[in-house]
Design a protein around this motif. Structure first.
Motif, PDB file in Angstrom:
ATOM      1  N   MET A 267       0.841  -1.192   0.000  1.00 49.29           N
ATOM      2  CA  MET A 267       0.000   0.000   0.000  1.00 49.29           C
ATOM      3  C   MET A 267       0.876   1.242   0.000  1.00 49.29           C
ATOM      4  O   MET A 267       1.766   1.389   0.827  1.00 49.29           O
ATOM      5  CB  MET A 267      -0.911   0.007   1.238  1.00 49.29           C
ATOM      6  N   LYS A 268       0.644   2.135  -0.950  1.00 46.67           N
ATOM      7  CA  LYS A 268       1.363   3.406  -1.015  1.00 46.67           C
ATOM      8  C   LYS A 268       0.394   4.519  -0.627  1.00 46.67           C
ATOM      9  O   LYS A 268      -0.732   4.576  -1.133  1.00 46.67           O
ATOM     10  CB  LYS A 268       1.918   3.643  -2.420  1.00 46.67           C
ATOM     11  N   LEU A 269       0.819   5.407   0.249  1.00 48.26           N
ATOM     12  CA  LEU A 269      -0.095   6.449   0.724  1.00 48.26           C
ATOM     13  C   LEU A 269       0.674   7.665   1.193  1.00 48.26           C
ATOM     14  O   LEU A 269       1.879   7.607   1.442  1.00 48.26           O
ATOM     15  CB  LEU A 269      -0.985   5.909   1.845  1.00 48.26           C
ATOM     16  N   ILE A 270      -0.043   8.789   1.295  1.00 50.89           N
ATOM     17  CA  ILE A 270       0.520  10.000   1.875  1.00 50.89           C
ATOM     18  C   ILE A 270      -0.379  10.447   3.026  1.00 50.89           C
ATOM     19  O   ILE A 270      -1.605  10.299   2.966  1.00 50.89           O
ATOM     20  CB  ILE A 270       0.671  11.154   0.853  1.00 50.89           C
ATOM     21  N   TYR A 271       0.264  10.963   4.045  1.00 53.78           N
ATOM     22  CA  TYR A 271      -0.446  11.441   5.232  1.00 53.78           C
ATOM     23  C   TYR A 271      -0.173  12.927   5.385  1.00 53.78           C
ATOM     24  O   TYR A 271       0.986  13.358   5.392  1.00 53.78           O
ATOM     25  CB  TYR A 271       0.024  10.686   6.479  1.00 53.78           C
ATOM     26  N   ALA A 272      -1.225  13.731   5.477  1.00 59.58           N
ATOM     27  CA  ALA A 272      -1.086  15.187   5.589  1.00 59.58           C
ATOM     28  C   ALA A 272      -0.770  15.568   7.033  1.00 59.58           C
ATOM     29  O   ALA A 272      -1.579  15.330   7.934  1.00 59.58           O
ATOM     30  CB  ALA A 272      -2.365  15.877   5.130  1.00 59.58           C
ATOM     31  N   THR A 273       0.415  16.142   7.244  1.00 59.01           N
ATOM     32  CA  THR A 273       0.814  16.538   8.591  1.00 59.01           C
ATOM     33  C   THR A 273       0.585  18.014   8.872  1.00 59.01           C
ATOM     34  O   THR A 273       0.645  18.445  10.025  1.00 59.01           O
ATOM     35  CB  THR A 273       2.300  16.215   8.840  1.00 59.01           C
TER      36      THR A 273
ATOM     37  N   ASN B 265      -5.495  13.864   7.334  1.00 55.88           N
ATOM     38  CA  ASN B 265      -6.091  12.939   6.371  1.00 55.88           C
ATOM     39  C   ASN B 265      -5.025  12.098   5.683  1.00 55.88           C
ATOM     40  O   ASN B 265      -3.905  12.558   5.453  1.00 55.88           O
ATOM     41  CB  ASN B 265      -6.890  13.708   5.310  1.00 55.88           C
ATOM     42  N   CYS B 266      -5.404  10.863   5.341  1.00 61.71           N
ATOM     43  CA  CYS B 266      -4.506   9.933   4.688  1.00 61.71           C
ATOM     44  C   CYS B 266      -5.105   9.509   3.350  1.00 61.71           C
ATOM     45  O   CYS B 266      -6.325   9.285   3.256  1.00 61.71           O
ATOM     46  CB  CYS B 266      -4.298   8.713   5.586  1.00 61.71           C
ATOM     47  N   TYR B 267      -4.265   9.416   2.304  1.00 57.94           N
ATOM     48  CA  TYR B 267      -4.760   9.130   0.960  1.00 57.94           C
ATOM     49  C   TYR B 267      -3.947   8.012   0.311  1.00 57.94           C
ATOM     50  O   TYR B 267      -2.710   8.094   0.263  1.00 57.94           O
ATOM     51  CB  TYR B 267      -4.675  10.383   0.086  1.00 57.94           C
ATOM     52  N   PRO B 268      -4.621   6.967  -0.197  1.00 58.08           N
ATOM     53  CA  PRO B 268      -3.902   5.933  -0.959  1.00 58.08           C
ATOM     54  C   PRO B 268      -3.478   6.487  -2.311  1.00 58.08           C
ATOM     55  O   PRO B 268      -4.146   7.342  -2.890  1.00 58.08           O
ATOM     56  CB  PRO B 268      -4.952   4.825  -1.112  1.00 58.08           C
TER      57      PRO B 268
ATOM     58  N   ASN C 154      -1.147   4.909  -9.781  1.00 57.70           N
ATOM     59  CA  ASN C 154      -0.797   5.571 -11.021  1.00 57.70           C
ATOM     60  C   ASN C 154      -1.896   6.534 -11.463  1.00 57.70           C
ATOM     61  O   ASN C 154      -3.068   6.179 -11.519  1.00 57.70           O
ATOM     62  CB  ASN C 154      -0.567   4.529 -12.114  1.00 57.70           C
ATOM     63  N   GLY C 155      -1.505   7.797 -11.738  1.00 60.20           N
ATOM     64  CA  GLY C 155      -2.447   8.779 -12.262  1.00 60.20           C
ATOM     65  C   GLY C 155      -3.130   9.658 -11.244  1.00 60.20           C
ATOM     66  O   GLY C 155      -3.878  10.573 -11.615  1.00 60.20           O
ATOM     67  N   VAL C 156      -2.904   9.448  -9.945  1.00 64.42           N
ATOM     68  CA  VAL C 156      -3.524  10.289  -8.919  1.00 64.42           C
ATOM     69  C   VAL C 156      -2.993  11.715  -9.034  1.00 64.42           C
ATOM     70  O   VAL C 156      -1.779  11.927  -9.167  1.00 64.42           O
ATOM     71  CB  VAL C 156      -3.261   9.727  -7.510  1.00 64.42           C
ATOM     72  N   THR C 157      -3.888  12.689  -8.987  1.00 63.75           N
ATOM     73  CA  THR C 157      -3.503  14.090  -9.113  1.00 63.75           C
ATOM     74  C   THR C 157      -3.826  14.870  -7.842  1.00 63.75           C
ATOM     75  O   THR C 157      -4.764  14.533  -7.110  1.00 63.75           O
ATOM     76  CB  THR C 157      -4.213  14.766 -10.295  1.00 63.75           C
ATOM     77  N   ILE C 158      -3.045  15.929  -7.610  1.00 61.32           N
ATOM     78  CA  ILE C 158      -3.290  16.866  -6.506  1.00 61.32           C
ATOM     79  C   ILE C 158      -3.342  18.269  -7.090  1.00 61.32           C
ATOM     80  O   ILE C 158      -2.494  18.648  -7.906  1.00 61.32           O
ATOM     81  CB  ILE C 158      -2.182  16.800  -5.441  1.00 61.32           C
ATOM     82  N   GLY C 159      -4.334  19.043  -6.699  1.00 59.96           N
ATOM     83  CA  GLY C 159      -4.437  20.411  -7.169  1.00 59.96           C
ATOM     84  C   GLY C 159      -5.587  21.147  -6.532  1.00 59.96           C
ATOM     85  O   GLY C 159      -6.328  20.590  -5.716  1.00 59.96           O
TER      86      GLY C 159
ATOM     87  N   GLY D  13       2.463  23.811  -1.979  1.00 58.78           N
ATOM     88  CA  GLY D  13       1.945  25.046  -1.408  1.00 58.78           C
ATOM     89  C   GLY D  13       2.365  25.138   0.049  1.00 58.78           C
ATOM     90  O   GLY D  13       3.546  25.009   0.378  1.00 58.78           O
ATOM     91  N   LYS D  14       1.401  25.321   0.940  1.00 63.18           N
ATOM     92  CA  LYS D  14       1.679  25.355   2.375  1.00 63.18           C
ATOM     93  C   LYS D  14       1.297  24.048   3.054  1.00 63.18           C
ATOM     94  O   LYS D  14       1.141  23.997   4.273  1.00 63.18           O
ATOM     95  CB  LYS D  14       0.924  26.524   3.019  1.00 63.18           C
ATOM     96  N   ASN D  15       1.178  22.992   2.261  1.00 65.42           N
ATOM     97  CA  ASN D  15       0.714  21.703   2.765  1.00 65.42           C
ATOM     98  C   ASN D  15       1.851  20.692   2.741  1.00 65.42           C
ATOM     99  O   ASN D  15       2.567  20.571   1.759  1.00 65.42           O
ATOM    100  CB  ASN D  15      -0.442  21.194   1.909  1.00 65.42           C
ATOM    101  N   VAL D  16       2.018  19.974   3.859  1.00 65.89           N
ATOM    102  CA  VAL D  16       3.095  18.998   3.991  1.00 65.89           C
ATOM    103  C   VAL D  16       2.505  17.603   4.150  1.00 65.89           C
ATOM    104  O   VAL D  16       1.567  17.394   4.939  1.00 65.89           O
ATOM    105  CB  VAL D  16       4.010  19.321   5.186  1.00 65.89           C
ATOM    106  N   PHE D  17       3.048  16.644   3.391  1.00 68.79           N
ATOM    107  CA  PHE D  17       2.631  15.253   3.451  1.00 68.79           C
ATOM    108  C   PHE D  17       3.853  14.382   3.736  1.00 68.79           C
ATOM    109  O   PHE D  17       4.972  14.712   3.350  1.00 68.79           O
ATOM    110  CB  PHE D  17       2.018  14.792   2.123  1.00 68.79           C
ATOM    111  N   ILE D  18       3.633  13.245   4.401  1.00 73.80           N
ATOM    112  CA  ILE D  18       4.668  12.220   4.551  1.00 73.80           C
ATOM    113  C   ILE D  18       4.266  11.029   3.690  1.00 73.80           C
ATOM    114  O   ILE D  18       3.108  10.590   3.736  1.00 73.80           O
ATOM    115  CB  ILE D  18       4.855  11.787   6.010  1.00 73.80           C
ATOM    116  N   TYR D  19       5.223  10.524   2.904  1.00 77.43           N
ATOM    117  CA  TYR D  19       4.951   9.397   2.019  1.00 77.43           C
ATOM    118  C   TYR D  19       5.299   8.092   2.719  1.00 77.43           C
ATOM    119  O   TYR D  19       6.355   7.961   3.341  1.00 77.43           O
ATOM    120  CB  TYR D  19       5.775   9.532   0.737  1.00 77.43           C
ATOM    121  N   PHE D  20       4.378   7.112   2.640  1.00 77.27           N
ATOM    122  CA  PHE D  20       4.573   5.814   3.267  1.00 77.27           C
ATOM    123  C   PHE D  20       4.372   4.697   2.254  1.00 77.27           C
ATOM    124  O   PHE D  20       3.608   4.843   1.299  1.00 77.27           O
ATOM    125  CB  PHE D  20       3.567   5.593   4.403  1.00 77.27           C
TER     126      PHE D  20
END
Length: 263
Positions: free
Chosen positions: A1-7, A14-17, A20-25, A85-92
């Motif tokens: 499982m690959k995911l990012i957690y917003a710190t 919030n945590c997001y799986p 391929n193709g996932v976009t952020i904007g 931007g002003k948002n930080v995520f940790i990749y797991f």
């Protein structure tokens, strides 16, 4: 499982799986939408290449930063910190054990002796001085206390302290969240009578847990302080891929020391 957690940021906690193709904007048709003026309409895209996950900057206005370095394209590795931007995520890359918070006692040291040692070292230690000025100076400059605490998270993250909170120890020996915390600590670690006794005696207590699916260790430094008739503890967390080094532990101790002056 690959995911990012917003710190930190608009999506904090919030945590997001990822796949391929996932976009952020900023636009609502993205897979992960961030309503932040510092985020472009289509800021970044994730794509898979032979099992590895990459992130690409889609010519965004404010850029893509990973571990405080700007990238156009970057292969992601576990514990990478992604700033959009002003948002930080940790990749797991792991399973649900990253959210299980069962800790063991790693060590404890007398707070007063550590304080004297660290203040002497800080006189000639550039990293400690940077921590001191970057954490304490904004506190002295801001007349608006609320503004300071809002910015404190970004200041502390610069020292690879992924998680932190200020908790109050109540009469029932339970930790109670204050308004100063990161949402990653959705479950506050339980402290047993032995840990409470060590904290009450003026010790800095370090706990740890193994996150097997990530091949990481998480260390929690619990720095106690008392204000009038109330008992608080700063809890500072860091992930490493091995046993934590003395120098890394001292940086956590020193950050706890500086933060203890602020509340």
């Amino acid at each position: 499982m690959k995911l990012i957690y917003a710190t930190s940021g608009k999506l904090e906690g919030n945590c997001y799986p990822l796949k391929n193709g996932v976009t952020i904007g900023r636009a609502v048709d993205n897979d992960i939408t961030i309503n932040d003026s510092y985020v472009s309409k289509l800021h970044t895209t994730f794509f898979d290449h032979k099992g590895d996950l990459y992130i690409i900057d889609n010519n965004s206005h404010n850029g893509l930063f990973i571990n405080n370095i700007r990238y156009r394209l970057k292969r992601l590795h576990p514990s990478d910190r992604v700033k959009i931007g002003k948002n930080v995520f940790i990749y797991f890359e792991g399973e649900e054990d990253i959210f299980q918070r069962k800790y063991n006692l790693f060590s404890y040291v007398d707070k007063d002796s550590v304080r004297v040692t660290l203040l002497k070292e800080a006189e000639q230690h550039e990293d400690y001085l940077q921590i001191f000025y970057r954490v304490l100076s904004p506190y002295l400059q801001f007349n608006d206390g609320e503004k300071f605490w809002k910015n404190l998270k970004n200041i502390v993250y610069r020292f690879n302290i992924e998680n932190f909170l200020l908790a109050e120890i109540g009469k029932n020996n339970k930790l109670r969240r204050t308004d100063i915390s990161t949402s990653f600590y959705d479950k506050i670690p339980e402290i047993d009578e032995k840990t409470l006794t060590l904290l009450d005696e003026g010790n800095i207590v370090t706990l740890y847990r193994s996150v097997k699916s990530l091949n990481l260790q998480e260390y929690l430094v619990m720095y106690p302080l008392k204000r009038k008739d109330k008992f608080f503890v700063w809890i500072l967390g860091r992930f490493v891929q091995r046993e934590i080094k003395k120098e890394e532990l001292n940086q956590l101790y020193f950050t706890g020391l500086i933060l203890s002056f602020l509340k």
